[in-house]
Design an enzyme around this catalytic site. Structure first.
Site, mmCIF file in Angstrom:
data_model
loop_
_atom_site.group_PDB
_atom_site.id
_atom_site.type_symbol
_atom_site.label_atom_id
_atom_site.label_comp_id
_atom_site.label_asym_id
_atom_site.label_seq_id
_atom_site.Cartn_x
_atom_site.Cartn_y
_atom_site.Cartn_z
ATOM 1 N NE ARG A 24 -51.587 -19.842 -21.130
ATOM 2 C CZ ARG A 24 -51.741 -21.074 -21.582
ATOM 3 N NH1 ARG A 24 -50.730 -21.923 -21.552
ATOM 4 N NH2 ARG A 24 -52.898 -21.478 -22.073
ATOM 5 C CE1 TYR A 43 -40.016 3.684 -16.697
ATOM 6 C CE2 TYR A 43 -41.739 2.240 -17.512
ATOM 7 C CZ TYR A 43 -40.447 2.428 -17.070
ATOM 8 O OH TYR A 43 -39.587 1.362 -17.008
ATOM 9 C CG ASP A 90 -48.689 3.966 -14.385
ATOM 10 O OD1 ASP A 90 -48.693 3.626 -13.181
ATOM 11 O OD2 ASP A 90 -47.715 3.790 -15.130
ATOM 12 C CE LYS A 94 -40.744 0.848 -10.790
ATOM 13 N NZ LYS A 94 -41.182 -0.074 -11.838
#
Length: 404
Positions: free
Chosen positions: A60, A113, A186, A211
Site C-alpha cells: 500500500r 465531468y 484535469d 482513458k
C-alpha cells in the site's frame, strides 16, 4: 560472482516518447528484463528491523511496479513527483483531502465531468466545502468567484467533458496564485503528449489513466503529478509538518490507500509507452471527422477545439500541440441523438473514452446523468464521440449511415 546494481539513467533531457518508454523503467537489475516486472506482492523481507530494501515494506505504501509508473508519469508531465491510484476519482478525492478543510471554497467548471461534480457536491459538500461553478473561459468570472481567504482550489478541465470548453491555463494560474489557492488541472482529454499544464503554472495535474494513458479499455486507474516546489494553500500546514503539496499527497495516498495495484500499474505503464503515436492518430482521425460532421445536414453543431469557429480555438492552439480525439455534436433533438447512438456499428455504444476503439455515447443519460437537473446539465441532443485509431474511411462511413 556479484553484479553491481546499475545507476538509474536520467532521462530528463530526452524527448517525450523516449521518456514515456524509458523513464522509471531501466532494465531489471536482477535479470535484465527490459520491461518492469509485475511485483504481485503485499509485503517485503526486512534485513533486520527497519532494514528495508529499496524502501519497500508494504505494497500500500509502495510497490516497485507502481513506482515505475509513478516515475514515468512524473516525467511525462514534467513534474516533480507522480502518484498512481485505483481510479481517476480516487486521485481527485486524495488531492482534495490534502488541500481542503471544512469551511473552504472551490471554483470549479460549470461544465465539469459529472463524476467530478458529484464528488464536489455530494461528498465534499456535506463535509463543509462549498463550490462555485464558473465559465472558466471567462477570466473576469473566475476572479469574481474567488472568495479571499476561503478559496483554496481552482479546478480546471481543459478540454472539458463533454462540451470541450477550453481554459487559458497560464492566465488562471496567475489568478489562483494571487489568491493563495492551488490550481488543479484535469489533463485527461489532452494527455501529457498534447498539453503540459505544469509548465503553464498549474500546481498539480490529475488524470483518469483509464482513458488515453492506459489506452486499451482494459484497466481502471488514476494519477496525480505535482509540480516542482508546489505548496499547499496559504496558511495550511500538511500532515507531515511541511507545506509541500507532494508531501501532503503522499501522506494521504498511503493513509487512504486507494492505490493502483501492480497489474493495473503494469498495464497503464504499457499504455503510456505508445501514447504519442496513438494520440497522433486519434487527433488526425478526429479532425477529419469533425470536418465531415460540419458539412452534414443532420448535425446542428459540431464542438471540436480544432475547428476555427470553436470559441476556444486560439487558446487551444497556443497551449496544446494537437486537438485530441474527442468530439461532441448536436442533432437537434433527443430522439435523433439516441437514434444515432443506436445505429453505429464501428463506433461502440459505451461509456468511457480514450481507447484504441471508437466509442459513441449520449452524455445526458450516460456519463453525465449525475448532473441532470443541475446547472451543469448537458443538452439532451448531445452526442459524444471518442474517436479511435481505426481506418478513417470506416469511421466516416459508419457515422454517415447512422446519420442518414
Amino acid at each position: 560472482m556479484t553484479t553491481d546494481t546499475p545507476t538509474p539513467h536520467d532521462w530528463t533531457d530526452a524527448g517525450f516518447s523516449t521518456r514515456a518508454i524509458h523513464a522509471g523503467q531501466d532494465p531489471d537489475a536482477a535479470t535484465g528484463a527490459v520491461v518492469p516486472p509485475i511485483y504481485q506482492v503485499s509485503t517485503y523481507k526486512q534485513d533486520g528491523v527497519g532494514g528495508l530494501r529499496g524502501g519497500y515494506e508494504y505494497s500500500r505504501s509502495a510497490n516497485p511496479t507502481r513506482t515505475a509508473l509513478e516515475q514515468a508519469l512524473a516525467s511525462a508531465e514534467g513534474g516533480a513527483r507522480g502518484f498512481a491510484f485505483a481510479s481517476g476519482l480516487a486521485a481527485e478525492d486524495t488531492v482534495l483531502r490534502a488541500v481542503l478543510r471544512p469551511g473552504d471554497h472551490m471554483v470549479v467548471p460549470d461544465d465539469a465531468y459529472g463524476g467530478s461534480y458529484r464528488l464536489f457536491a455530494r461528498v465534499f459538500g456535506p463535509w463543509g466545502v462549498e463550490h462555485t461553478p464558473v465559465d472558466l473561459s471567462d477570466l473576469d468570472a473566475i476572479s469574481a468567484a474567488i472568495e479571499p481567504g476561503r478559496t483554496k482550489v481552482v479546478w480546471v478541465e481543459t478540454p472539458t467533458n463533454p462540451l470541450l470548453g477550453i481554459s487559458d491555463i497560464a492566465a488562471i494560474a496567475a489568478i489562483a496564485r494571487a489568491a493563495g489557492a492551488v490550481l488543479v488541472v484535469d489533463n485527461t482529454f489532452a494527455t501529457p503528449y498534447l498539453q503540459q499544464p505544469l509548465s503553464l503554472g498549474a500546481d498539480v495535474v490529475v488524470h483518469s489513466t483509464t482513458k488515453y494513458i492506459g489506452g486499451h479499455s482494459d484497466v481502471v486507474g488514476g494519477a496525480l503529478v505535482v509540480a516542482e516546489g508546489a505548496q499547499l494553500p496559504v496558511g495550511l500546514d500538511g500532515p507531515t509538518g511541511t507545506t509541500g503539496l507532494a508531501d501532503a499527497v503522499a501522506f494521504h495516498q498511503n493513509a487512504s490507500g486507494a492505490v493502483a495495484g501492480p497489474f493495473d500499474a503494469w498495464l497503464t505503464l504499457r499504455g503510456l509507452k505508445t501514447l504519442a503515436v496513438r494520440m497522433e492518430r486519434h487527433s488526425s482521425n478526429a479532425a477529419a471527422i469533425a470536418r465531415f460532421l460540419v458539412g452534414h445536414s443532420a448535425v446542428t453543431q459540431v464542438i471540436y477545439p480544432g475547428l476555427e469557429e470553436h470559441a476556444g480555438h486560439e487558446v487551444a492552439a497556443r497551449q496544446m500541440s494537437g486537438f485530441g480525439g474527442m468530439i461532441s455534436f448536436r442533432t437537434g433533438s433527443r430522439a435523433k441523438a439516441l437514434d444515432v447512438c443506436a445505429r453505429t456499428r464501428v463506433f461502440t455504444l459505451a461509456e468511457s473514452l480514450g481507447g484504441v476503439e471508437s466509442l459513441i455515447e449520449h452524455p445526458g443519460q450516460m456519463t453525465h446523468a449525475s448532473v441532470a437537473g443541475s446547472m451543469l446539465e448537458v443538452p439532451d441532443d448531445l452526442v459524444r464521440l471518442s474517436v479511435g485509431i481505426e481506418d478513417l474511411a470506416d469511421l466516416v462511413a459508419d457515422l454517415g449511415q447512422a446519420l442518414a
